[in-house]
Design a protein around this motif. Structure first.
Motif, PDB file in Angstrom:
ATOM      1  N   ARG A  53      74.254 -21.614 -93.652  1.00 18.25           N
ATOM      2  CA  ARG A  53      75.067 -21.129 -94.782  1.00 18.25           C
ATOM      3  C   ARG A  53      74.320 -21.338 -96.101  1.00 18.25           C
ATOM      4  NH1 ARG A  53      79.663 -25.849 -95.487  1.00 18.25           N
ATOM      5  NH2 ARG A  53      78.369 -27.565 -94.783  1.00 18.25           N
ATOM      6  N   LEU A 121      78.503 -37.093 -96.340  1.00 19.65           N
ATOM      7  CA  LEU A 121      78.725 -38.267 -97.185  1.00 19.65           C
ATOM      8  C   LEU A 121      79.730 -39.226 -96.573  1.00 19.65           C
ATOM      9  CD1 LEU A 121      77.952 -39.524 -99.909  1.00 19.65           C
ATOM     10  CD2 LEU A 121      79.978 -38.432-100.881  1.00 19.65           C
TER      11      LEU A 121
ATOM     12  N   THR B  74      68.814 -30.615 -96.958  1.00 21.61           N
ATOM     13  CA  THR B  74      69.475 -30.894 -95.676  1.00 21.61           C
ATOM     14  C   THR B  74      68.497 -31.478 -94.666  1.00 21.61           C
ATOM     15  OG1 THR B  74      71.059 -29.098 -96.030  1.00 21.61           O
ATOM     16  CG2 THR B  74      70.792 -29.874 -93.765  1.00 21.61           C
ATOM     17  N   ALA B  77      67.965 -35.115 -95.354  1.00 21.02           N
ATOM     18  CA  ALA B  77      69.145 -35.947 -95.061  1.00 21.02           C
ATOM     19  C   ALA B  77      69.412 -36.067 -93.566  1.00 21.02           C
ATOM     20  CB  ALA B  77      70.371 -35.366 -95.768  1.00 21.02           C
ATOM     21  N   GLU B  78      69.011 -35.062 -92.780  1.00 20.66           N
ATOM     22  CA  GLU B  78      69.291 -35.133 -91.339  1.00 20.66           C
ATOM     23  C   GLU B  78      68.125 -35.724 -90.551  1.00 20.66           C
ATOM     24  OE1 GLU B  78      68.778 -30.440 -90.425  1.00 20.66           O
ATOM     25  OE2 GLU B  78      69.460 -31.616 -88.714  1.00 20.66           O
ATOM     26  N   ARG B  80      65.853 -38.130 -88.754  1.00 16.70           N
ATOM     27  CA  ARG B  80      66.229 -39.396 -88.126  1.00 16.70           C
ATOM     28  C   ARG B  80      65.547 -40.601 -88.781  1.00 16.70           C
ATOM     29  NH1 ARG B  80      69.508 -41.224 -84.884  1.00 16.70           N
ATOM     30  NH2 ARG B  80      70.455 -39.177 -84.940  1.00 16.70           N
ATOM     31  N   ARG B  83      67.167 -41.307 -92.099  1.00 16.66           N
ATOM     32  CA  ARG B  83      68.513 -41.881 -91.934  1.00 16.66           C
ATOM     33  C   ARG B  83      68.475 -43.341 -91.531  1.00 16.66           C
ATOM     34  NH1 ARG B  83      70.892 -37.121 -88.250  1.00 16.66           N
ATOM     35  NH2 ARG B  83      72.465 -38.628 -87.640  1.00 16.66           N
ATOM     36  N   THR B  84      67.510 -43.711 -90.714  1.00 15.19           N
ATOM     37  CA  THR B  84      67.493 -45.090 -90.224  1.00 15.19           C
ATOM     38  C   THR B  84      66.670 -46.017 -91.129  1.00 15.19           C
ATOM     39  OG1 THR B  84      65.670 -44.487 -88.761  1.00 15.19           O
ATOM     40  CG2 THR B  84      67.882 -44.480 -87.818  1.00 15.19           C
ATOM     41  N   ALA B  90      69.237 -40.588 -97.667  1.00 16.44           N
ATOM     42  CA  ALA B  90      70.120 -39.622 -96.996  1.00 16.44           C
ATOM     43  C   ALA B  90      71.478 -39.587 -97.692  1.00 16.44           C
ATOM     44  CB  ALA B  90      70.282 -39.992 -95.520  1.00 16.44           C
ATOM     45  N   ARG B  91      72.016 -40.769 -98.017  1.00 19.87           N
ATOM     46  CA  ARG B  91      73.343 -40.808 -98.652  1.00 19.87           C
ATOM     47  C   ARG B  91      73.317 -40.167-100.043  1.00 19.87           C
ATOM     48  NH1 ARG B  91      76.983 -42.522 -95.383  1.00 19.87           N
ATOM     49  NH2 ARG B  91      76.647 -44.362 -94.069  1.00 19.87           N
ATOM     50  N   LEU B  94      73.271 -36.420 -99.616  1.00 19.30           N
ATOM     51  CA  LEU B  94      74.565 -35.926 -99.123  1.00 19.30           C
ATOM     52  C   LEU B  94      75.667 -36.060-100.174  1.00 19.30           C
ATOM     53  CD1 LEU B  94      74.303 -37.396 -95.534  1.00 19.30           C
ATOM     54  CD2 LEU B  94      74.112 -34.984 -96.168  1.00 19.30           C
ATOM     55  N   ALA B  95      75.435 -36.896-101.187  1.00 17.00           N
ATOM     56  CA  ALA B  95      76.418 -37.032-102.278  1.00 17.00           C
ATOM     57  C   ALA B  95      76.294 -35.891-103.278  1.00 17.00           C
ATOM     58  CB  ALA B  95      76.222 -38.366-102.993  1.00 17.00           C
ATOM     59  N   SER B  98      76.622 -29.084-102.501  1.00 18.31           N
ATOM     60  CA  SER B  98      77.462 -28.713-101.356  1.00 18.31           C
ATOM     61  C   SER B  98      76.548 -28.413-100.175  1.00 18.31           C
ATOM     62  CB  SER B  98      78.271 -27.457-101.687  1.00 18.31           C
ATOM     63  OG  SER B  98      77.398 -26.344-101.838  1.00 18.31           O
ATOM     64  N   GLY B  99      77.149 -28.238 -99.005  1.00 13.67           N
ATOM     65  CA  GLY B  99      76.365 -27.918 -97.814  1.00 13.67           C
ATOM     66  C   GLY B  99      75.485 -26.697 -98.022  1.00 13.67           C
ATOM     67  N   ARG B 102      72.583 -27.562-100.436  1.00 12.91           N
ATOM     68  CA  ARG B 102      71.590 -28.456 -99.805  1.00 12.91           C
ATOM     69  C   ARG B 102      70.732 -27.706 -98.788  1.00 12.91           C
ATOM     70  NH1 ARG B 102      76.172 -32.008 -99.978  1.00 12.91           N
ATOM     71  NH2 ARG B 102      76.637 -31.640 -97.771  1.00 12.91           N
ATOM     72  N   ASN B 103      71.278 -26.631 -98.209  1.00  9.05           N
ATOM     73  CA  ASN B 103      70.478 -25.822 -97.286  1.00  9.05           C
ATOM     74  C   ASN B 103      69.417 -24.996 -98.008  1.00  9.05           C
ATOM     75  OD1 ASN B 103      71.806 -26.663 -94.994  1.00  9.05           O
ATOM     76  ND2 ASN B 103      73.202 -24.908 -94.913  1.00  9.05           N
ATOM     77  N   MET B 104      69.621 -24.746 -99.287  1.00 15.32           N
ATOM     78  CA  MET B 104      68.694 -23.916-100.057  1.00 15.32           C
ATOM     79  C   MET B 104      67.708 -24.762-100.853  1.00 15.32           C
ATOM     80  SD  MET B 104      71.579 -21.382-101.715  1.00 15.32           S
ATOM     81  CE  MET B 104      70.502 -20.063-102.287  1.00 15.32           C
TER      82      MET B 104
END
Lengths: 167, 328
Positions: A53, A121, B74, B77-78, B80, B83-84, B90-91, B94-95, B98-99, B102-104
């Protein structure tokens, strides 16, 4: 220079200023994708690019050369509504309907992200490989799509039902 | 939107060559630049699309990571490893936004996004020293609830909007750039500039220099880190105040601590005074509060944003208490 829109190859405009949103609506007569704020704040123009998206208002069409874009028109199968469209009708997921194409394209992309394990989040354990689509998760992930009629409860119910019956 | 030539760079050398032209701009995901062009705040003659350059996220031998500047928000943030090993990064990502955005949006573009000061955007009706150097600043005596409390000047009180950059400031990230003079690295703290008398100069990049990657150094206690954002609604809004923090507690004493603040200054604000005040102190709320007070001692509120000072202090205390957890 072409882009694939809903399965059809389309020439890109020679004017690089044309946004993907304007290409769809003004050049290709695909008005299902809506112009809301035209500045990335509302999500009404959401489409899927290679399944992800994105906001077509903030995308220059030329940036998507060689890629596949799916709009709300491309979700119908042989003239029948997509199952998520049926769920929106069933659960009163809209009133005026203006944000609906963006909501639906966004939800389809969002569910792919959940399947892929993309955290949000509100995901407590970032190391988790699978994500349960709780109400909080769903609302956080759909926060980029505003509904000025306030049909959010119906939208959440429609997406939840579609997600559960798609497993 | 003014007319421009669009070119897609296939390698860094070509991007730098094309980007060296007069009034050229590098284009990432476009989530900020396309909007600014539509508002005619940016009027490039050439757009060099660099989204085809490296987006790889790789481990470094020294224990750190290297993120290609074309990596999507994205994707970072995804990842692995991110994230670890760097959960606050990552947080923080993600804050933000929008989805869809973040994809763009790319990592390089995120670093170079412009302020969301409403007077900066109001091309028709407001004075702004960023838009037009020497004009004056209508935010200083205007509605300045979202504006800076630290490091501002009489020329500009705008804030930097990025969440990701606050995490990168806390991590002491290193920015890799390439220009016509070759490659170099910039410490993250030196990338963004405070406004001083020249708020139109926002970074230490030379004209035509391209960000190619962001390096995350190894940090032993990065795994014990988080990011908290305070804003007007629960999601999809810019920060009023945000806090990125990592802390190492040994036998009830703060052994190491890193804190950076967002939404308070023209750059991600590394809280060095706080870190100095807290290191070696007992890991309790009294110490956290005292360290937060030390950091905010020089804060200068405007008419509508004094609340940010107390919000910053309380958020710092809450985040550090969360990181201390059962060690309190």
């Amino acid at each position: 220079m072409s882009v694939n829109i809903n399965g059809l190859s389309v020439d890109l405009p020679s004017d690089a200023r044309v946004s993907l949103l304007d290409l769809l609506r003004d050049h290709l007569d695909l008005p299902g994708t809506k112009v809301g704020c035209n500045q990335g704040a509302c999500g009404a123009c959401t489409v899927l690019a290679d399944g992800e998206r994105i906001l077509s208002c903030l995308a220059l069409a030329v940036q998507y050369e060689g890629r596949s874009v799916t709009t709300i028109e491309g979700l119908t199968v042989e003239g029948s509504l997509h199952r998520l469209q049926h769920a929106f009708i069933e659960h009163d997921g809209f009133q005026c309907g203006y944000c609906t194409p963006g909501q639906i394209c966004s939800a389809i992309g969002m569910l792919r992200e959940v399947q892929r394990g993309v955290p949000s989040l509100v995901t407590e354990d970032l190391s988790s490989r699978s994500i349960a689509l709780t109400r909080d998760e769903l609302r956080e992930r759909m926060s980029g799509n505003l509904c000025r009629c306030g049909a959010y409860n119906g939208i959440v119910e429609a997406i939840t039902e579609f997600a559960e019956t798609s497993k | 939107m003014n007319n421009f030539t669009y070119v897609r760079a296939t390698d860094v050398a070509e991007a730098v060559r094309q980007g060296g032209q007069a009034h050229a701009k590098f284009l990432g995901g476009g989530t900020n630049l396309v909007d600014l062009m539509r508002e005619t705040l940016e009027r490039p003659s050439v757009l060099v699309d660099v989204t085809g350059l490296s987006s790889a996220i790789t481990d470094r031998e020294d224990g750190g990571m290297l993120i290609g500047a074309a990596a999507k928000n994205t994707a970072v943030a995804e990842h692995r490893g991110v994230r670890t090993r760097y959960p606050l990064l990552a947080r923080a990502i993600l804050a933000g936004a929008s989805g869809q955005i973040r994809n763009m949006a790319t990592v390089g573009g995120n670093l170079l996004q412009r302020t969301r000061c409403t007077y900066f955007y109001d091309d028709d009706g407001s004075r702004c020293n960023k838009r037009g150097p020497g004009q004056g600043c209508d935010a200083i005596d205007g509605f300045n609830r979202i504006h800076a409390i630290l490091g501002a000047s009489s020329s500009c009180v705008a804030t930097h909007p990025s969440d990701m950059c606050v995490a990168l400031a806390m991590l002491d990230a290193v920015v890799h750039v390439t220009g016509s003079q070759g490659e170099r690295t910039i410490a993250f703290a030196d990338l963004h500039l405070l406004p001083g008398n020249h708020p139109e100069v926002e970074t230490s990049l030379s004209p035509g220099e391209l960000i190619t990657a962001v390096e995350l150094p190894a940090l032993s206690f990065a795994q014990r880190s988080t990011y908290r954002k305070v804003r007007d609604r629960a999601s999809y809004a810019f920060a009023l105040v945000s806090v990125a923090a990592a802390m190492e507690v040994d036998d009830g004493v703060v052994k190491g601590v890193r804190v950076a603040l967002g939404g308070v200054a023209a750059k991600p604000w590394r809280a060095l005074r706080l870190e100095a005040a807290l290191t070696g102190r007992p890991a309790n709320e009294e110490s956290f509060r005292a360290a937060a007070e030390a950091e905010l001692a020089d804060a200068q509120p405007l008419r509508h944003n004094a609340f940010k000072i107390e919000v910053a202090k309380r958020t710092i205390v809450a985040v550090l208490a969360e990181l201390a957890g059962d060690r309190l």
